[in-house]
Every structure is written in structure tokens, then in C-alpha cells.
Design a protein around this motif. Sequence first.
Motif, PDB file in Angstrom:
ATOM      1  N   VAL B 166       0.849  -1.192   0.000  1.00  0.00           N
ATOM      2  CA  VAL B 166       0.000   0.000   0.000  1.00  0.00           C
ATOM      3  C   VAL B 166       0.883   1.240   0.000  1.00  0.00           C
ATOM      4  N   LEU B 167       0.492   2.236  -0.789  1.00  0.00           N
ATOM      5  CA  LEU B 167       1.197   3.516  -0.771  1.00  0.00           C
ATOM      6  C   LEU B 167       0.949   4.225   0.554  1.00  0.00           C
ATOM      7  N   VAL B 168       2.035   4.649   1.213  1.00  0.00           N
ATOM      8  CA  VAL B 168       1.910   5.481   2.416  1.00  0.00           C
ATOM      9  C   VAL B 168       2.689   6.772   2.166  1.00  0.00           C
ATOM     10  N   MET B 169       1.949   7.898   2.161  1.00  0.00           N
ATOM     11  CA  MET B 169       2.577   9.202   2.007  1.00  0.00           C
ATOM     12  C   MET B 169       2.826   9.782   3.402  1.00  0.00           C
ATOM     13  N   PRO B 170       3.921  10.498   3.593  1.00  0.00           N
ATOM     14  CA  PRO B 170       4.105  11.158   4.882  1.00  0.00           C
ATOM     15  C   PRO B 170       2.858  11.998   5.202  1.00  0.00           C
ATOM     16  N   GLY B 171       2.355  11.868   6.400  1.00  0.00           N
ATOM     17  CA  GLY B 171       1.171  12.615   6.799  1.00  0.00           C
ATOM     18  C   GLY B 171      -0.135  11.867   6.611  1.00  0.00           C
ATOM     19  N   ASP B 172      -0.113  10.747   5.889  1.00  0.00           N
ATOM     20  CA  ASP B 172      -1.323   9.923   5.803  1.00  0.00           C
ATOM     21  C   ASP B 172      -1.691   9.423   7.197  1.00  0.00           C
ATOM     22  N   ILE B 173      -2.960   9.022   7.334  1.00  0.00           N
ATOM     23  CA  ILE B 173      -3.432   8.617   8.654  1.00  0.00           C
ATOM     24  C   ILE B 173      -3.471   7.094   8.746  1.00  0.00           C
ATOM     25  N   LEU B 174      -2.754   6.557   9.712  1.00  0.00           N
ATOM     26  CA  LEU B 174      -2.739   5.119   9.940  1.00  0.00           C
ATOM     27  C   LEU B 174      -3.644   4.789  11.115  1.00  0.00           C
ATOM     28  N   VAL B 175      -4.532   3.819  10.913  1.00  0.00           N
ATOM     29  CA  VAL B 175      -5.409   3.370  11.991  1.00  0.00           C
ATOM     30  C   VAL B 175      -5.248   1.860  12.111  1.00  0.00           C
ATOM     31  N   GLY B 176      -5.079   1.380  13.331  1.00  0.00           N
ATOM     32  CA  GLY B 176      -4.897  -0.052  13.547  1.00  0.00           C
ATOM     33  C   GLY B 176      -5.785  -0.579  14.652  1.00  0.00           C
ATOM     34  N   ASP B 177      -6.282  -1.796  14.448  1.00  0.00           N
ATOM     35  CA  ASP B 177      -6.973  -2.516  15.520  1.00  0.00           C
ATOM     36  C   ASP B 177      -6.610  -3.994  15.408  1.00  0.00           C
ATOM     37  N   ALA B 178      -7.387  -4.868  16.009  1.00  0.00           N
ATOM     38  CA  ALA B 178      -7.009  -6.282  16.016  1.00  0.00           C
ATOM     39  C   ALA B 178      -7.030  -6.896  14.617  1.00  0.00           C
ATOM     40  N   ASP B 179      -7.784  -6.302  13.688  1.00  0.00           N
ATOM     41  CA  ASP B 179      -7.832  -6.826  12.323  1.00  0.00           C
ATOM     42  C   ASP B 179      -6.626  -6.431  11.494  1.00  0.00           C
ATOM     43  N   GLY B 180      -5.935  -5.355  11.872  1.00  0.00           N
ATOM     44  CA  GLY B 180      -4.785  -4.893  11.116  1.00  0.00           C
ATOM     45  C   GLY B 180      -4.772  -3.392  10.958  1.00  0.00           C
ATOM     46  N   VAL B 181      -4.120  -2.912   9.906  1.00  0.00           N
ATOM     47  CA  VAL B 181      -3.861  -1.481   9.741  1.00  0.00           C
ATOM     48  C   VAL B 181      -4.402  -0.999   8.402  1.00  0.00           C
ATOM     49  N   VAL B 182      -5.077   0.150   8.432  1.00  0.00           N
ATOM     50  CA  VAL B 182      -5.521   0.815   7.212  1.00  0.00           C
ATOM     51  C   VAL B 182      -4.779   2.139   7.094  1.00  0.00           C
ATOM     52  N   CYS B 183      -4.424   2.496   5.841  1.00  0.00           N
ATOM     53  CA  CYS B 183      -3.825   3.805   5.577  1.00  0.00           C
ATOM     54  C   CYS B 183      -4.863   4.681   4.889  1.00  0.00           C
ATOM     55  N   ILE B 184      -5.229   5.771   5.535  1.00  0.00           N
ATOM     56  CA  ILE B 184      -6.234   6.692   4.983  1.00  0.00           C
ATOM     57  C   ILE B 184      -5.515   7.877   4.352  1.00  0.00           C
ATOM     58  N   PRO B 185      -5.724   8.095   3.042  1.00  0.00           N
ATOM     59  CA  PRO B 185      -5.151   9.309   2.446  1.00  0.00           C
ATOM     60  C   PRO B 185      -5.577  10.515   3.280  1.00  0.00           C
ATOM     61  N   ARG B 186      -4.619  11.375   3.592  1.00  0.00           N
ATOM     62  CA  ARG B 186      -4.878  12.406   4.588  1.00  0.00           C
ATOM     63  C   ARG B 186      -6.115  13.246   4.262  1.00  0.00           C
ATOM     64  N   HIS B 187      -6.290  13.586   2.993  1.00  0.00           N
ATOM     65  CA  HIS B 187      -7.388  14.505   2.671  1.00  0.00           C
ATOM     66  C   HIS B 187      -8.752  13.837   2.822  1.00  0.00           C
ATOM     67  N   LEU B 188      -8.780  12.551   3.056  1.00  0.00           N
ATOM     68  CA  LEU B 188     -10.054  11.847   3.229  1.00  0.00           C
ATOM     69  C   LEU B 188     -10.335  11.494   4.691  1.00  0.00           C
ATOM     70  N   ALA B 189      -9.415  11.835   5.564  1.00  0.00           N
ATOM     71  CA  ALA B 189      -9.531  11.366   6.942  1.00  0.00           C
ATOM     72  C   ALA B 189     -10.796  11.895   7.608  1.00  0.00           C
ATOM     73  N   GLU B 190     -11.069  13.161   7.433  1.00  0.00           N
ATOM     74  CA  GLU B 190     -12.237  13.751   8.099  1.00  0.00           C
ATOM     75  C   GLU B 190     -13.507  13.057   7.602  1.00  0.00           C
ATOM     76  N   GLU B 191     -13.590  12.866   6.285  1.00  0.00           N
ATOM     77  CA  GLU B 191     -14.804  12.280   5.706  1.00  0.00           C
ATOM     78  C   GLU B 191     -15.036  10.840   6.180  1.00  0.00           C
ATOM     79  N   VAL B 192     -14.011  10.012   6.087  1.00  0.00           N
ATOM     80  CA  VAL B 192     -14.239   8.611   6.476  1.00  0.00           C
ATOM     81  C   VAL B 192     -14.388   8.455   7.976  1.00  0.00           C
ATOM     82  N   ALA B 193     -13.799   9.359   8.749  1.00  0.00           N
ATOM     83  CA  ALA B 193     -14.008   9.305  10.201  1.00  0.00           C
ATOM     84  C   ALA B 193     -15.488   9.555  10.497  1.00  0.00           C
ATOM     85  N   ARG B 194     -16.051  10.549   9.835  1.00  0.00           N
ATOM     86  CA  ARG B 194     -17.438  10.921  10.074  1.00  0.00           C
ATOM     87  C   ARG B 194     -18.405   9.844   9.570  1.00  0.00           C
ATOM     88  N   THR B 195     -18.286   9.467   8.317  1.00  0.00           N
ATOM     89  CA  THR B 195     -19.217   8.461   7.791  1.00  0.00           C
ATOM     90  C   THR B 195     -18.957   7.101   8.429  1.00  0.00           C
TER      91      THR B 195
END
Lengths: 238, 238, 238, 238, 238, 238
Positions: B166-195
Motif C-alpha cells: 500500500v502507498l503510504v505518504m508522509p502525513g497519511d493517517i494510519l489506523v490499527g486494531d485487532a484486524d490490522g492497519v488501514v492507511c487513509i489518504p490524509r485529505h479523506l480522513a475527516e470524511e471517512v471518520a465521520r461516515t
Amino acid sequence: MNPAPLATETLERLRRVATATLTTQLFKLGFRNTFLSGAKPVSPELRMVGEALTLRFVPAREDLAVFDNITKPDYPQRAAIESCQPGQVLVVDGRGVESAAIGGDIYMSRLKALGAAGCVVDGCVRDFASIRTLDFPVYARGAASPPHPARHLAVDWNVPIGCCGVLVMPGDILVGDADGVVCIPRHLAEEVARTGADLDDLEAFVLERIKAGAAVPGTYPPNEKTRAEYEVWRKKRG
Amino acid sequence: MNPAPLATETLERLRRVATATLTTQLFKLGFRNTFLSGAKPVSPELRMVGEALTLRFVPAREDLAVFDNITKPDYPQRAAIESCQPGQVLVVDGRGVESAAIGGDIYMSRLKALGAAGCVVDGCVRDFASIRTLDFPVYARGAASPPHPARHLAVDWNVPIGCCGVLVMPGDILVGDADGVVCIPRHLAEEVARTGADLDDLEAFVLERIKAGAAVPGTYPPNEKTRAEYEVWRKKRG
Amino acid sequence: MNPAPLATETLERLRRVATATLTTQLFKLGFRNTFLSGAKPVSPELRMVGEALTLRFVPAREDLAVFDNITKPDYPQRAAIESCQPGQVLVVDGRGVESAAIGGDIYMSRLKALGAAGCVVDGCVRDFASIRTLDFPVYARGAASPPHPARHLAVDWNVPIGCCGVLVMPGDILVGDADGVVCIPRHLAEEVARTGADLDDLEAFVLERIKAGAAVPGTYPPNEKTRAEYEVWRKKRG
Amino acid sequence: MNPAPLATETLERLRRVATATLTTQLFKLGFRNTFLSGAKPVSPELRMVGEALTLRFVPAREDLAVFDNITKPDYPQRAAIESCQPGQVLVVDGRGVESAAIGGDIYMSRLKALGAAGCVVDGCVRDFASIRTLDFPVYARGAASPPHPARHLAVDWNVPIGCCGVLVMPGDILVGDADGVVCIPRHLAEEVARTGADLDDLEAFVLERIKAGAAVPGTYPPNEKTRAEYEVWRKKRG
Amino acid sequence: MNPAPLATETLERLRRVATATLTTQLFKLGFRNTFLSGAKPVSPELRMVGEALTLRFVPAREDLAVFDNITKPDYPQRAAIESCQPGQVLVVDGRGVESAAIGGDIYMSRLKALGAAGCVVDGCVRDFASIRTLDFPVYARGAASPPHPARHLAVDWNVPIGCCGVLVMPGDILVGDADGVVCIPRHLAEEVARTGADLDDLEAFVLERIKAGAAVPGTYPPNEKTRAEYEVWRKKRG
Amino acid sequence: MNPAPLATETLERLRRVATATLTTQLFKLGFRNTFLSGAKPVSPELRMVGEALTLRFVPAREDLAVFDNITKPDYPQRAAIESCQPGQVLVVDGRGVESAAIGGDIYMSRLKALGAAGCVVDGCVRDFASIRTLDFPVYARGAASPPHPARHLAVDWNVPIGCCGVLVMPGDILVGDADGVVCIPRHLAEEVARTGADLDDLEAFVLERIKAGAAVPGTYPPNEKTRAEYEVWRKKRG
């Protein structure tokens, strides 16, 4: 597809015989490829015995693997799950993919509510931590978060599938323990349950002996003397 | 590289939304490759949310990958770690290698002391048992003993990297739980957090229903009736 | 094959030095390939130190890999196990195969009864849950149910083998902890035990410092000041 | 990055020395990982010698890996190609991917027109049949049709990269023949060219002898007598 | 399953457009996974265009995968082959297996005699040398001698399958050249044939220019001036 | 190890029977794993028949895999080669490694000079282009430049080995053609040579028929009528 149900005695035996013993009996019958290598227990403390209900996935295509399609009631994944009968195991050809989940706690809870005996996935599941709390045996390659249409499309159910490199026919008997899952061709279930139960008893005796310091030769396989002692041991044990 | 900080509300939401939900929301936005498959939690009970600080390794060469070089303060691995800001996640392109460790309890403890939010390695870590005691979220392919120069050389940090495919750009948002890690493109973090927070709520309700015996059709996705019941449930819950 | 026994002091040191430290010392001596990547601890809380007793498998052939043959006392697997001396580790070239078991609780119990120090398998074991209760260190790729003749035939023992990509000579020293297993060429065991014990002490001190907020530069590797503080710390500790 | 150019004599030697000989000489100097395993010659009859110009790809992301972006002049792939100097080899970290092409006959023709010495790709190329007609040495894992943004995004050039598991620094010397490609650390190029040319001569003599019926012992490596005969042979040959 | 036949013009276009161009056009339409990676041309000089006739294999089981069964006329492999219509391509899910053949010169000759357009196998074929002489396009992972029941059992035909990681629906359009095989969703065939033919023309012009020394920027993609020159070139060419 | 030599008639038959036919006959006898998958012909136009002379490699260790050791006459690789008898095939367990060569034109020329029938390597060879000119059948995974001690150490010869996943016993019969290599257990060589020759004849007839338009059912396997026509054809052919 509608064979006679397994005898209760057969099911009871399969519930206590180790998969190691069952694969050994199948090997002796000429079956060398019955273990679903890669499907690991999410809850190793649970055992699983049931009849195969199969589900088949293929690679996703961007125009077909979309939420509008995969949430329809006749989508094969959903149809298969809702069709599940008590005592069945949902066996999923998830193509060995480790970057998407075939399902999570919602689908596993539904299977449990329907009386399913378990679920085996050649692929991954999401909600790993939650599934561990369900008291429902699930075997998979591991955990993955993404929804299945990121990689898969369900196209068929109740057909012969390959799962972890093993042929699974609808109605075959799946047995799982901490070592993994074996698929028993249905017509052999009664035989391997019976001979397997005997072997399991013998191995319990042998293990005791070995722990007590016996050498392997003469003990396993047992020579005449050990065999006789085993018969005594077995009678005592009841 | 110095984007506006994420809103506190966004971070709070990400701390409680499942990675399964986040990858689903990203999939709906057209992103099919956001899950760092293979990076498994060393401490599955911890969650992780933070901004990517990246580090890149390449194959070792015998004259360069030597202790004299890799212990210099400006060696990229060391420079990256010492530069770590509170709330960052060190994300390491360790080339998927399972025969050497990218670091161990010393480096993980240093990251924790600096306020790092976690560490994700496409490779292995040493001191596995010790890292489990640190209360610091680490994701890796597994444990390995050998020092990294047996296989790797660090050459860059704070650059775009691939990590577990997976592409990881500096500043992207990494979220991890027991299932593993997702990399959220930074400009989408607010949107996917909310929805994502909304979807997570809905799925909690759905799971209750399914466990209580509801069929999947009509419940998930919810039909009008279920949706209405959900609204009531949500208000009660507060 | 009958070298001088290792000094008691060497064995004691190896029992407390981390495999991460040992692979580091071997790396400094020019050995880049000493870690048996893929052999994971069945019981991560146990440590293992012992001398290699090797066993070699090749692919099965249907006429040779049959129970009549593999249960004979001179079958290499059985001969190797019964020959095991106290303090030895049975190291098995199981060809990396994950669809059959090299052995289970009976063989592991026999090894333990003979005083073996452990078992390392480049392949799988059965009776995983039972082996975890044995207080006997076993390292393997995972669990698998099928009997070994479904995939393997034992052909040799006490010969040089490859195990998990590493050369293991009879008599080499195997050390295992939660991170995995390292193979130390026998003639280097005394040296890496000694220098490893020193490095392990230093790293314990460094870890304390780092947890207390020290930066990596100056602390690890230690500059003159840190080195002096370490010497004080070490004396206090005794 | 702007080291002294290689001597003409060195380049000439490298043009006739086998990669097998060069990796042997590097091995003797302690370098065990210099061969780009997996990069196969598209045109096995061509040889290649040149200095590395590097290019780095990472996994694609759907919003960035789009034609609007990748056709801009400053896109790293395009910038690297247009920057190419006579005698350089474009070496591409294509992540070992076999389901997309890094480029095709247009890019290879451009490199040739600029005087490039060749191209090495840890990945695939399109227009395989056309590239074979170009009289331009290309090494790749094979052919693939899809455009690179289906899998990749170019992010960097003129930086150290890993290519087929080997470190390639800008300016390193790449040599290719029918066996594949070796990367020679630049500072060793003169030495291995010189000693390699000598060894190549010797092996030509040895091969003649072996074909004529000589045994390997005494011939290779040569004993005193063979060595003397070789000196005569070499003088005759000029 | 019985869609309107493709227009002759579409088929003619597909016969001359490169698979590299077709995957590019599909990528622009949002399809990132259309190339059957791993299916290599047995006869790279042949092109292939046709409609998919699918065939599905699963892992063999010793009691079912026997010659008595697999030589019956209704065995899915035989039924599929005998059902083949002129212009169809037999596309086989051979599970990526490289240790057995899905068929050989007899089956390929039968397909040819029936007017089939080609055969694509996610697996291997036997009689490699003989197939090369047939003037019939076959794509496979390579050659293997063993009969398919050593590994496979055919269970279905004319169903959606995965082949080399790509979904193939009955009736989809398969196009093959020296680079490999692309699967075009049937409803897109006309569109990508048309736009692909245009792009192919443009790329032929661009290649000429690049070979003549033009820089990539301005030439590809063409700026206004190049586009105008291309229009002239195209008209001249007719 | 010194069995009776094969009858001349058996060898002659094996020289003209396809490996596809031989693996089929072995499958009918219950042998499912006789094909050395991955060993591809360097010179596909040559056929190979001979008795196995085995050689075993293990992973290299830096202090042992050095030129001083591997050039000694008793180094197992050299000892095996010099021991080679006319009609033998050197079969090498090269551990499937693709980043180093087991040998090159010098060793292959020596084998040829000694009358060897060929060489099979589960690994790579160097001097690929030169070996192609030798008129000596070699099968390998491909070409690689580096010397074998970069990865391997030879430790044994004339012992049972695994090669490409198949058991090869010294004295087993190796047969190779363009499809690859089959290993025939020695005691079955006469039988499969004889029945294979018959099947090969039949298949030649069947292929003619199929090319002439016959359907598969009735032709292959032949029904009574086809069988009768075949008998006529065979007699005519002589």
C-alpha cells in the motif's frame, strides 16, 4: 445432495476424535489430500463437526462487485448463508486471499443463530476479536479489514469447490480442532469415525506410556504385550 | 508535508471506528488498496491512530550495512526515530523480509517516550515478548532475531513508500486494531471518520439484531423499518 | 561428531542471552544467515539451548511412505528419536511443508523423557494443544493434522541439513526464545555466549535509560559517559 | 553522484567478461548479493554495460495514479528518462510486479535514442515482440500488457533503490549478458573488470581442456602444470 | 449467455489492436484487473480473439479423479470441448498448478478442428513442442507432463471462473498477443475495440517519431503540433 | 545401489516415449508425484534418458562455503562429477534457489566427456548460452551468474534426495523431453517403458484422427471400432 443423515453415533465420535487421527485413517484408505492447510482456528479451544454447505468466490470486477449488487438477497453469499441448515458448516472458496475479508461478526452471528456448526474460509475474516467471543468455530487464514468486493465476487453455492487445496463436495463432513480442519468424503464418515475412535483411544494409552518413559519401539505401534496392556487399560477406563 | 492538523473530533472518531468500517468507506470512495495486509498486531488489544512518518530500507550491501555506519546519528533509521513527533506513527518499508528485525524494544521504547502513536513494519521486529509489555501498538509480520544490517540498509525517510503493498505518504493517517492497519489518504480522513462513525453505530445495532435472530435480508443493509428502529435505538443509546 | 562438550558456563550463558543478541554477535563475526526464519515457538514462554541432532526428510513416494515401513525401528525418524541424548535438540528438515505433521505429542513426549532440550521443525507438528502442555520447547511452522508419509519420507539422520534456510551441522548449538531459533556453529558457541552475555547486560541498561527518556544517540551505542554509567549500574546489579 | 568516469579500458573489459565471472570476483571480495535474480534478458544475444540511473515506483493509489498525472513532464518516470545520459542504464524498482508493464517500445526507443546502454526492470514490459527488434538490451521479469498506473506510481529517481533484491546506487555499474544482470559497486568496477578479464581467459582455456577430456581436478582450478600450459596458450592466442 | 454476436468490424479491430492498448482503454474505464498474468503464449507469433467458453477444475480426490471417470463423455472437460463453437476460446481455471497438464496436442487439435479461436489455461499443458506446430493460439503457465487427474478434477463449465486472477464470464472477449491475454467484459468490447484502434494508430506514429529522436514530452501524449502532424500522417497512410 | 542394468530394449523405448505418457502410466500405477516441476529444458530439442547419480546441497555458511574448500577433489560436487559413469544423469538438489548457479559449461562439458546422459538441477546454471551449444541435455530452473558458494554447500552424493519436490533415489531412471523431466522408480522402468510405448503409438494414431476431424468421444479412449482401425494402422506402419 440429499444423502441420508449421518448416524448420531458417527457425529458423536467425530466430536471427540482428533483431526490428526482422522487424516491418518483417511491416509490409510488412500486419501493423501484431506487437510485444509492454511485454515487456522480463530478460537482454538472449540471443536467443529458438520456437513459442508459450499460457497464460491471469483476475482472482483469493478462494475459487478459493488454494494448495490452484493446486498441483494439472491447474491450467492447471502443466499447461501440464509439457506444454512442446523449442523452445516459454511465452507468458502475465498481464493486464499489475505487482503480482504469474506465476512465478519454479523455473518458469523447469523450462521450461529441458524444452528450452523461452523465456518471455514480459504481467506480472511474481519472483526477477529469479536468473532472470538461468539463461541462459534471459525477457521480462516487470518484477519483482514476490507470488504470482500474489494477483491471478490460470489458466484455460486452448493457446488463442489476447492478450499485450501482440498476438494469439498456439498455434504462432505468437516471436522476441526486446534490443529486445523479435515474434509471427510461423506461416504467414508462412518468408517473413519469408528476406526478413528479406536485409534484415538490407543494413542491416549500410548501417550501415557511414553510420558512414563516407555520407548517408542514396542509401544507405538504396539507389540503384542503393549496391545494386551492396552486392552486392560481400555476396559478399566470404561 | 505540513498540512493543517487533523481536528480533534476526527482523531476521536478514528480511535473508536473499526478498520473494517474505514476500509469499507474508502472502498465506497473508490479506494481498493488501503489495507496493509501482513502487518499483524503484536498487541491485539491496543488501538492505534496517528500520522505517518515514513522510513525506507533497501537490500543490504556488505560494505555499507555495517555497525559503524548504522549507528551514526544521521543514519536514516536513527534520524527518523529521533525526529518523531507526538501523534506520529513510524511506518517502515522493511521489504516484507522475515529473516531480520527492523528494531526491537529499545527503538519502540524510544518512539513511545517521544509520544509516537505506534509503529508499522513491513517486516519483523525482535524482542517480541518485551514489546508486548510496552503498552505501545506495533504491527509487524512477526518476530525475527537478526539485526537489520544482515538484510537491510536504511536510505531515506519522510518520502512516499510502499508498505505491505500500500502507498503510504508522509502525513497519511494510519489506523490499527485487532484486524490490522488501514492507511487513509490524509485529505479523506475527516470524511471517512465521520461516515465511518455512523456506519459503526449502525453495525453495532445490526449485530444485536442478528444475534437476536433477525435474518440478514432486511436487517443489513437495513430496510426502512429496520432503519427506523435503528434511529430509535441510537437516540436511546445517546 | 564427538567434539568436547560445551563448558557449563557457556550453556548457562546461552540460557539467558537473547537470540537477538546472539545473531548480532554472529553477524559481527561475518555470519549473516543463522536465524531459522519460520520456526515459531509453540510455547513462547520457554527457552531452549542444546546440541543439534539432525533428521532429514525427502518427498514421499507412494510405495515407500507407508505405515509398514515408517514404523520399523530402523526408520530414520524413529532411530534418530531413540538415539537422542540428554541436552540434544532434534532438528528436522521438514522441507517447509505446511500440509503434514512431522510428529506430535507422542514423539515430543519421548524426546522429553530422554532428556532432549527441544525440537525444531522446518515443517509442522500435530497435537498442537497437547504439545503446549508438555513444558518442552518445540519450534515449527505451525500445526497440521496429516501423518508425515502423506508428504515425506525420512532418509537420513546425523548428517548436515538445511533447516529453514540455515545450515545445521550435527553438534551445532541451537538456542531458542520467543523471537525464534538461532543456530550457532559449534566452534563459536563459547565466544558468542561470552560476548553475548556482555551485550545483553548493556542492552538491559540501555532499555532502562531509553524508557526513562534518553535519546538513542549517545545511549546506544553508548558514548563514553553512558558507558561509565553502565559500569556503575552493572556493579550495583551484581 | 558525479564520480570520475570509468576508464575506457575498464568499460571495454566489462563488455567481454561474463557476468558469471564478475559475480565470482565480487564473491571473493565478500559480496554475496550482486545478481539481479529475476531480471531476464528480452534479447539474450545482446550484452549490456553502463552506469545506473535509478527510478523508484511504489504501489498505485486510485486518485494519484491517473493519466493526467503520469503524463506530466516532471512525473519521475518521464523526468528520469529524459535526463538519461549516454552510457547510462535505467534501473527500475518495479516491485517485482508481473501484472503491469513499466514501459514499452516507446520508452525503450527513447532511451536508445538518448544513447542509454540498456534498461533493467524489476517488473514487466509491454510490447515484448517490438522491443526484441530494437537492438537495445532490456532485462525484465517478462511481458505484461497493462499500463503501469494500474499497479504503480513513480515517486523518485536518482536515489538508492532495491532491484530484484539487490541494492543499486546511482552510478553503480550494471553488466548484463544471457545469464542475467550483475550490479558492481562503482568503486570496485576497475578491480573486478581487471581480475575478471584474467579469470575469463583462464576459463576459456579450461573449457577447451575439459572438452578435450581433461578431468576437473588439476585442470580447474589449475595445478602448476596446467597453469604453465595456460600461459603458453594465452601467449599464442595473443 | 446468448448475447448478440459481436460485429465483424469489432472482431477485425480486436485482431490488430495490441493487448497493451486494450488494457489501457479498460484502465481508463475503471478496470484495473483485466490481464491474465501468468498465461504466456506457447506460440508468441500468433494472435487470438474470441469469446470465452469456461471450464472449472478443483483439487483432485483419489476416488474421483480416475481415468474411468474422466474419460466419460459427460465429464465436464470433455463436454466443454465437444460443445465448443467456432470463434470461442476455451478458458480454463487450472488453479495455477504447474505440476500437471490440463491437456495436450489431442485436445488442442480437437478445439482447432471445431473452429475454436484459442485456449487459455491457468495451469500447464503437455506436448508443448507438438502444440507449437499446430498454428493454434494457446496460453499457459508452461509445460508439464502429468495427466490432469494427478492434481485436478473438472466439475463445471459455462460458469463464471477466475483465471490467472481475473474474472472471466462466459461470453467475455479474450484477446491475446505476444504480451499475454486480456479479458474484455463483453459489453465493453465494441467500445475498447474502437478507441483502441485509434490509440494503436497514434502509438505507431509516436514510435516512429521517438525512434527519429523526438523527446517524449510533446510527443506522447501529443501536444497540438504533434497531433496535427499525426493527422497528416494518418491520412497519408490511409 | 548396484542393481542389474536396464535392458537395452527398455532404454530404447524410453528414448522415444513422451514424458507425458510415462507420467500417465505411473499415475495408473498409483504414483502421483513423479514430475520434476520447475526443471525446464535448456535445450528443448534434446531428449534425455539415464540413471540417477544424486548430489545434495544445503545452505551456505560463510566459513565453509569458500573457494579453498569447494575446489578440493573430495568436495562432494567434484567427487560426484568425477565419479559419473556413462549413461548416468547427475541430479542435483539445488534447493530451488534462483540466485546462484550450481555449475556451468565447464562442469557440463566434463559430464558429457564422461558419457553422462544429462544433468537435472533444482536450481540454476550459469553459461546458459554456452550450454545450449553443447548438445548435452540440461534441465534447470533458469540461468544465474553467481558461484554456488554464495548460497550453497555440497554435503553428500549418492544418497536419496528431493529434486523439484520429487524423491530421486540413486539408480532411478530420469527421462526428459521438451515438457520436462520424470523420475521413474527403477523397479518400474521396464513396465512403464513397455506400456508407455504402446500408449504412445495409440496416441499418435488418435492425434491423426482428431486432426482429421474425429470427435474425442469414441476416439480417445478408443471404442471398439477405433481400436480395430488402430490395429490396422499400426500394422501398416510397421
